[in-house]
Design an enzyme around this catalytic site. Sequence first.
Site, short mmCIF file in Angstrom:
data_model
loop_
_atom_site.label_atom_id
_atom_site.label_comp_id
_atom_site.label_asym_id
_atom_site.label_seq_id
_atom_site.Cartn_x
_atom_site.Cartn_y
_atom_site.Cartn_z
N SER A 255 -0.10 34.08 -21.46
CA SER A 255 -0.36 35.03 -20.91
C SER A 255 0.75 35.28 -20.36
CB SER A 255 -1.15 35.61 -20.06
OG SER A 255 -1.31 35.23 -18.96
N LYS A 256 1.09 37.13 -20.93
CA LYS A 256 2.55 37.66 -19.92
C LYS A 256 2.90 37.39 -18.60
CE LYS A 256 3.56 40.73 -22.69
NZ LYS A 256 3.02 42.74 -23.71
#
Length: 486
Positions: A255-256
């Site tokens: 994930s970012k």
Amino acid sequence: MSVRVRFAPSPTGFLHVGGLRTALYNYLFAKHHKGRFVLRIEDTDRTRLVENAVENLIGSLHWAGIDYDEGPGKGGDYGPYIQSERLDIYKEYSEMLHEKGAAYYAFDTAEEIEEMRKREPSEQFTKYDRTSMKNELTLGEEETRKLIESGSSYVLRLKVPGNTIVVFDDLIRGKVEVNTAEIDDQVLMKSDGYPTYHLANVVDDHLMKITQVIRGEEWLPSTPKHILLYEAFGWDKPKFAHLPLLLNPDKTKLSKRQGSVAVEDFAKEGYFNDAFVNFIALLGWNPSSDREIYSIEELIDSFDIEKVNKGGAVFDRAKLEWMNFQYLKQKPSSELVELLFPILESKAMTGFAKDYLENVINLFRERIKFIKELPETAGYMFHSPGDYEKDYLDKHWRENTIEILKPLLEKYRQENDFSHTNLYELTKTYIEGLGMKMKEIIHPIRLMITGKSAGAGMFETMEVLGKQECIKRIEEFIKLKESKMI
Ligand code: GLU
């Protein structure tokens, strides 16, 4: 049959590192089998369109050196390669499915679908209930035709056969079986006249003669629907390979939140494209157990889709940095200098000879992570120090330092061999002749030349800077000191 594979991204703004891994594995597979690699843009979800996303995506592929044989801007025998330019084709094939009785029209509004979901709440998802909703099967042919003619909004749904096992052999996962009871009557054509991903994807893979579909694991649940579509059309199916998920080090889905996931960000940070591609190639596969560094040719040579792991692959940023550093250590300075030029230019540090900059790179390459750090880390290689570390100065500067330095400066002036070995010998002989130790003079010299307490080897630094510059800096410093400016 010759191999034809494709990378089929939806242009949602940037190329995700997972997308790059998919593109790369398709590319390696195509090159290994002397086949063709197609780029197809899947832009049928009009709600997710982002301006310049296609250019951006192609730019990132280009940066990574992943060249496609057919696709936007390149052409090919099976174009157009942008789905929004193929709407007539999907319309034709959707009608074909309808004629075959494999799909039906449905007229439910969003509210009605919502109502249906509420009626039968389920943990996972509620399938479309074709027996109670407003569709061709419940309304009959006549009513359906009337509704369509009167301009009612409608979709086309796949008529999933009841209680049948859909089976396919995944090149990575082996046999996959799904009961059709778990498959929804997927919308194939939307009310805006655009196909959904499923229909467009299958039609295009067929028309573009794709032989292997290599894509991320997140598409595995879609594959049984695709198999049903191939069967409904009566087409041969391609082979499927679903690549393992990319994970954060804590094993959650990448994930970012734990750092950048856009390829362009890594490019901007200064990662080398070849180091980055090497790192990406090893997310889920390694040609051998005792090596990490591979050229693209070696990757192509040994690529084997069936050897790709099933389990998730950790995106380890520390390993990426390490990988980049291995490349930094090995790359010819003539290549690195090309990266340095624009960086220096952007900081108005111009006028340096190529040879000089290559020497600076060689002096510092083991002390930096990225070339872009050079103007900062090696600032004194591009201009006089300007200021001098106060603590260092206080610690190493003595009352008599200037007196000791002046004859040494004179020796430097008269010396023509400014190689580090000679500078070392000359300085050592002089200082030991005074009954002093090297370290008593080396720190003041470092201070005068660089202004800093740490850096590359002192005499190596002096060699690169050259005689004229070193003498100038020592003189400048002595002048400042004598006039008590520092
Ligand atoms: N358009 C899909 C994506 O964005 C393609 C999936 C596939 O390769 O079938 O990844």
